[in-house]
Write a protein that holds these residues in place. Structure first.
Motif, PDB file in Angstrom:
ATOM      1  N   ASN A  66      -5.651   9.132 -12.423  1.00 14.40           N
ATOM      2  CA  ASN A  66      -4.687   9.485 -13.473  1.00 14.40           C
ATOM      3  C   ASN A  66      -3.260   9.189 -13.027  1.00 14.40           C
ATOM      4  N   PHE A  67      -2.941   9.523 -11.782  1.00 13.02           N
ATOM      5  CA  PHE A  67      -1.604   9.254 -11.242  1.00 13.02           C
ATOM      6  C   PHE A  67      -1.309   7.753 -11.270  1.00 13.02           C
ATOM      7  N   ILE A  68      -2.271   6.961 -10.813  1.00 11.66           N
ATOM      8  CA  ILE A  68      -2.077   5.502 -10.787  1.00 11.66           C
ATOM      9  C   ILE A  68      -1.965   4.950 -12.208  1.00 11.66           C
ATOM     10  N   SER A  69      -2.828   5.411 -13.090  1.00 14.53           N
ATOM     11  CA  SER A  69      -2.784   4.923 -14.472  1.00 14.53           C
ATOM     12  C   SER A  69      -1.481   5.299 -15.161  1.00 14.53           C
ATOM     13  N   TYR A  70      -1.074   6.550 -15.012  1.00 12.11           N
ATOM     14  CA  TYR A  70       0.137   7.023 -15.676  1.00 12.11           C
ATOM     15  C   TYR A  70       1.382   6.290 -15.161  1.00 12.11           C
ATOM     16  N   ASN A  71       1.372   5.951 -13.890  1.00  8.74           N
ATOM     17  CA  ASN A  71       2.532   5.303 -13.270  1.00  8.74           C
ATOM     18  C   ASN A  71       2.289   3.825 -12.995  1.00  8.74           C
ATOM     19  N   TYR A  72       1.346   3.233 -13.710  1.00  9.94           N
ATOM     20  CA  TYR A  72       0.937   1.853 -13.415  1.00  9.94           C
ATOM     21  C   TYR A  72       2.065   0.837 -13.562  1.00  9.94           C
ATOM     22  N   TYR A  73       2.997   1.104 -14.412  1.00  9.52           N
ATOM     23  CA  TYR A  73       4.128   0.201 -14.572  1.00  9.52           C
ATOM     24  C   TYR A  73       4.843  -0.011 -13.242  1.00  9.52           C
ATOM     25  N   HIS A  74       4.911   1.047 -12.429  1.00 12.34           N
ATOM     26  CA  HIS A  74       5.569   0.978 -11.118  1.00 12.34           C
ATOM     27  C   HIS A  74       4.583   0.702  -9.987  1.00 12.34           C
ATOM     28  N   LEU A  75       3.291   0.815 -10.262  1.00  5.71           N
ATOM     29  CA  LEU A  75       2.272   0.700  -9.212  1.00  5.71           C
ATOM     30  C   LEU A  75       1.209  -0.335  -9.551  1.00  5.71           C
ATOM     31  N   PRO A  76       1.592  -1.544  -9.925  1.00  4.42           N
ATOM     32  CA  PRO A  76       0.579  -2.537 -10.331  1.00  4.42           C
ATOM     33  C   PRO A  76      -0.250  -3.078  -9.172  1.00  4.42           C
ATOM     34  N   TRP A 135       0.819  -1.211   0.000  1.00  8.17           N
ATOM     35  CA  TRP A 135       0.000   0.000   0.000  1.00  8.17           C
ATOM     36  C   TRP A 135       0.857   1.266   0.000  1.00  8.17           C
ATOM     37  N   ALA A 136       2.068   1.214   0.550  1.00 13.47           N
ATOM     38  CA  ALA A 136       2.912   2.407   0.700  1.00 13.47           C
ATOM     39  C   ALA A 136       3.740   2.729  -0.540  1.00 13.47           C
ATOM     40  N   THR A 137       3.718   1.875  -1.523  1.00 13.64           N
ATOM     41  CA  THR A 137       4.577   2.041  -2.689  1.00 13.64           C
ATOM     42  C   THR A 137       4.391   3.399  -3.365  1.00 13.64           C
ATOM     43  N   ALA A 138       3.159   3.836  -3.527  1.00 18.26           N
ATOM     44  CA  ALA A 138       2.914   5.114  -4.218  1.00 18.26           C
ATOM     45  C   ALA A 138       3.541   6.280  -3.461  1.00 18.26           C
ATOM     46  N   ILE A 139       3.549   6.223  -2.155  1.00 16.37           N
ATOM     47  CA  ILE A 139       4.111   7.313  -1.348  1.00 16.37           C
ATOM     48  C   ILE A 139       5.603   7.472  -1.623  1.00 16.37           C
TER      49      ILE A 139
END
Length: 136
Positions: A118-128, A46-50
């Protein structure tokens, strides 16, 4: 044989200035005994995006959204929260409901959700590990 993981100092530097509530109410969870090891807790998916290198920019974008009035003469959510919050006691239930109603009625809630997706979609490669529309 003991495997020692390197200390993720760059990740922990990202936490500077981040309120504990953004960290899944870390203080309350610790007080309730749900967190025994902060290192393990912050290493959970859960903390990965932070810790993502663009997350600080995302936070700044959301803050700008919330401090900007949708119309020139309307009060911002920041102004309203400053009016409602008593430094000594915080928000009571009625004030919390009023602030939530303003958050929803101004369209800020929808705008924040859209930007988050949008943030999750744009960075989805790193945030699957995060769900996004179309996955279900």
């Amino acid at each position: 044989m003991v495997f020692i993981q390197p200390f993720p100092k760059d990740n922990y530097l990202c936490l500077f200035g981040v309120h504990e509530k953004m960290l899944n109410k870390m203080q309350a969870r610790f007080d309730e005994g749900l967190i025994e090891d902060f290192y393990k807790y912050l290493a959970e998916p859960w903390a990965t995006a932070i810790f993502h290198d663009r997350f600080a920019d995302f936070r700044d974008e959301i803050r700008e959204l919330l401090i900007t009035s949708p119309k020139d003469k309307d009060a911002t959510l920041e102004d309203l929260s400053r009016q409602l919050v008593d430094e000594e006691t915080g928000l009571n239930d009625q004030q919390r409901k009023e602030l939530l109603m303003a958050y929803v009625s101004t369209g800020a809630k929808r705008a924040v959700e859209t930007r988050l997706l949008n943030f999750i979609s744009y960075n989805y490669y790193h945030l699957p590990m995060y769900a996004k529309p179309g996955m279900v």
